[in-house]
Design an enzyme around this catalytic site. Structure first.
Site, PDB file in Angstrom:
ATOM      1  N   HIS A  85       0.862  -1.181   0.000  1.00  0.00           N
ATOM      2  CA  HIS A  85       0.000   0.000   0.000  1.00  0.00           C
ATOM      3  C   HIS A  85       0.900   1.234   0.000  1.00  0.00           C
ATOM      4  CE1 HIS A  85      -3.850  -1.981   1.829  1.00  0.00           C
ATOM      5  NE2 HIS A  85      -3.319  -2.701   0.849  1.00  0.00           N
TER       6      HIS A  85
ATOM      7  N   CYS B  46      -2.326  -0.573   7.478  1.00  0.00           N
ATOM      8  CA  CYS B  46      -1.486   0.614   7.439  1.00  0.00           C
ATOM      9  C   CYS B  46      -1.465   1.346   8.774  1.00  0.00           C
ATOM     10  CB  CYS B  46      -1.917   1.524   6.302  1.00  0.00           C
ATOM     11  SG  CYS B  46      -1.563   0.785   4.680  1.00  0.00           S
TER      12      CYS B  46
ATOM     13  N   CYS C 138      -6.012   2.013   5.962  1.00  0.00           N
ATOM     14  CA  CYS C 138      -6.701   0.777   6.352  1.00  0.00           C
ATOM     15  C   CYS C 138      -6.106   0.237   7.657  1.00  0.00           C
ATOM     16  CB  CYS C 138      -6.561  -0.266   5.236  1.00  0.00           C
ATOM     17  SG  CYS C 138      -4.883  -0.932   5.081  1.00  0.00           S
TER      18      CYS C 138
ATOM     19  N   GLU D 152       1.113   3.787   1.872  1.00  0.00           N
ATOM     20  CA  GLU D 152       1.663   4.129   3.182  1.00  0.00           C
ATOM     21  C   GLU D 152       2.861   3.248   3.526  1.00  0.00           C
ATOM     22  OE1 GLU D 152      -2.918   4.480   3.710  1.00  0.00           O
ATOM     23  OE2 GLU D 152      -1.506   3.352   2.467  1.00  0.00           O
TER      24      GLU D 152
END
Length: 159
Positions: free
Chosen positions: A46, A79, A76, A48
């Site tokens: 992701h 993360c 999410c 992040e």
């Protein structure tokens, strides 16, 4: 946040969900990334996490205690967990994520009291721009999937 939107656009050009992230320490970018789970064959890639890895490598430390993350979509669960472990100081996100957001939307992870670290966070910075980018991406993706399953059908873009 503007740089995060540029990164999101770069990810979108590769077929990734357009989410971008930038980590800043003392007004300098120390890490950045965009969603890459498809291209990297890595479910943890992701935006992040990619940015966290870059910042930790640049700083030579996995603790990012004085850092701020700017990200185009509310993080999410995975993360938020990574941000807790990194000891992030602050998170600023653009658009809320009603289905999987874990700061203010679906789950409010930091309110549980289970974690040994919490960070400051706020949302809404350039939210309209990020929301439009995401909505347009998913609209185009749904239209392409529909066209692939029904080759003779017409879509909005055909008219």
């Amino acid at each position: 946040m503007q740089r995060a939107l540029e990164l999101a656009s770069a990810g979108e050009a590769l077929g990734e969900v357009p989410v971008g992230a930038v980590i800043v320490v003392n007004d300098a970018i120390v890490g950045e990334g965009f969603n890459q789970p498809i291209s990297r064959h890595d479910p943890t890639a992701h935006a992040e996490v990619v940015a966290l890895r870059a910042a930790a490598a640049q700083l030579g430390n996995y603790r990012l205690e004085n850092a701020t993350l700017y990200v185009t979509l509310e993080p999410c669960t995975m993360c938020v967990g990574a941000l807790i472990h990194a000891r992030m100081a602050r998170v600023v996100f653009a658009a809320a994520e009603p289905k999987a957001g874990s700061l203010v939307s679906a789950r409010r992870q930091l309110e549980s009291g289970y974690y040994n670290h919490a960070f400051a966070f706020s949302g809404g910075l350039l939210a309209d721009e990020a929301s439009v980018m995401l909505s347009d991406f998913f609209r185009r993706r749904r239209a392409a999937q529909k066209k692939a399953t029904n080759p003779g059908s017409r879509s909005e873009s055909d008219e």
